[in-house]
Scaffold this active site. Structure first.
Site, mmCIF file in Angstrom:
data_model
loop_
_atom_site.group_PDB
_atom_site.id
_atom_site.type_symbol
_atom_site.label_atom_id
_atom_site.label_comp_id
_atom_site.label_asym_id
_atom_site.label_seq_id
_atom_site.Cartn_x
_atom_site.Cartn_y
_atom_site.Cartn_z
ATOM 1 N N LYS A 20 0.849 -1.204 0.000
ATOM 2 C CA LYS A 20 0.000 0.000 0.000
ATOM 3 C C LYS A 20 0.880 1.248 0.000
ATOM 4 C CE LYS A 20 -3.809 -2.384 2.229
ATOM 5 N NZ LYS A 20 -4.461 -2.818 3.444
ATOM 6 N N GLN A 68 -4.800 -2.141 9.704
ATOM 7 C CA GLN A 68 -4.571 -3.378 8.942
ATOM 8 C C GLN A 68 -5.138 -4.576 9.714
ATOM 9 O OE1 GLN A 68 -3.164 -3.577 5.794
ATOM 10 N NE2 GLN A 68 -3.764 -5.722 5.878
ATOM 11 N N ASP A 85 -11.133 2.620 3.990
ATOM 12 C CA ASP A 85 -11.512 1.214 3.789
ATOM 13 C C ASP A 85 -13.029 1.052 3.671
ATOM 14 O OD1 ASP A 85 -9.365 -0.422 3.426
ATOM 15 O OD2 ASP A 85 -9.068 -0.883 5.550
#
Ligand code: NAD
Length: 286
Positions: A52, A96, A119
């Site tokens: 990422k 994460q 997200d």
């Protein structure tokens, strides 16, 4: 002849656009900034977060990975996330997954302010998705958004089509069912308690599998007369480190019209969607 739907040409075609959006933002004094909270030292999570960071920095943005000790208490974790996500200048924040045991029950999306939730897991962003905001003024879960990008790129129609999704997770199946319903697909969301899965898969024009079970989907699930498209979300690693999807690619490939490979299909588009969500969040601050 079966079409293999690779992510690479999509990434190449959208990369320039994303880069020029970053340049425009920078010329207005804004450098898009993604902050990632990584708890513990799970090897797969380390690779995902590094990828990422590499992608965002490759576009000219900023990404920092904040390492948090594995045995952090719930109370300290919540306080840490609050402080990290309230720093001025951060446009996107993500935690994460997976989290260690003592934190795994947490509703991570709601620990993050909706405006930073790249997200798409915050209840507000999920709600906007359900309401069907077609302008996309919210962050949509990254993997579902990437799947729609892929279908659009390869001109695979969604409107009016029977779409069978297998797997009802909060990060893939559920938001994807809303996203495709908003695009006028006729969606059937299947899961581990679904009776007669084959009935649903054989009626589908598009089958999307996200269950985490290597080579699960085989020819007996298919209906070759329907020229089906198969989207494989699964990422399963063998003991030797080889990656497999949830679809038995070699078994089904001759019986379908189009299919995504693993690796090189849905996976890379998840990061692309993350970058799109980040840039959208940064643009809102102008
Ligand atoms: P999950 O592991 O949270 O849940 C699995 C889902 O599959 C559940 O809804 C369950 O009901 C369903 N299921 C399990 N076995 C089934 C069966 N035999 N028949 C029907 N349904 C069944 O799901 P997840 O987090 O969405 O992950 C699924 C897979 O997708 C994993 O392999 C994961 O690594 C992968 N994944 C990939 C990406 C990507 O970027 N490509 C992103 C997220 C997840």
């Amino acid at each position: 002849m079966t079409r293999v739907l690779y992510a690479r040409p999509i990434k190449e075609s959208l990369h320039l656009n994303l880069k020029s959006t970053v340049q425009k933002l920078k010329s207005n004094g804004v450098t898009p900034w993604l902050r990632v909270a990584l708890v513990g030292d799970d090897p797969a999570s380390q690779i995902y977060t590094k990828n990422k960071k590499k992608f965002i920095e490759g576009l000219g943005g900023k990404c920092d990975i904040v390492h948090i000790e594995e045995d952090i208490t719930e109370q300290s974790f919540k306080a840490k996330i609050k402080s990290l996500s309230s720093e001025k200048g951060v446009h996107g924040f993500l935690i994460q997954l997976p989290l260690p045991k003592q934190l795994s029950h947490l509703d991570v999306g709601n620990l993050i302010p909706p405006s930073l939730d790249v997200d798409g897991l915050n209840s507000l962003n999920m709600g906007e998705l359900l309401k069907g905001d077609m302008k996309g003024n919210f962050s949509c879960a990254c993997t579902p958004k990437g799947i729609v990008t892929l279908l659009d790129y390869y001109d695979i129609p969604i409107s009016g089509k029977n779409i069978c999704i297998i797997g009802r997770s909060l990060i893939v199946g559920k938001p994807l069912s809303a996203l495709l319903t908003n695009r006028s697909g006729t969606v059937t969301l299947c899961h581990s308690k679904t009776e007669n899965l084959q009935y649903h898969t054989s009626n589908a024009d598009i089958i999307i599998v996200a269950i985490g079970s290597p080579k699960f989907l085989k020819t007996h699930h298919l209906n070759p007369s329907k020229n089906q498209t198969i989207i494989d979300v699964g990422i399963n690693k063998s003991k030797e480190g080889k990656l497999f999807g949830d679809v038995d690619f070699e078994n089904v490939k001759e019986s379908v019209a189009a299919i995504t490979p693993v690796p090189g299909g849905v996976g890379p588009l998840t990061i692309l969607s993350l970058a799109q969500n980040l840039l959208q969040a940064a643009e809102k601050t102008l």
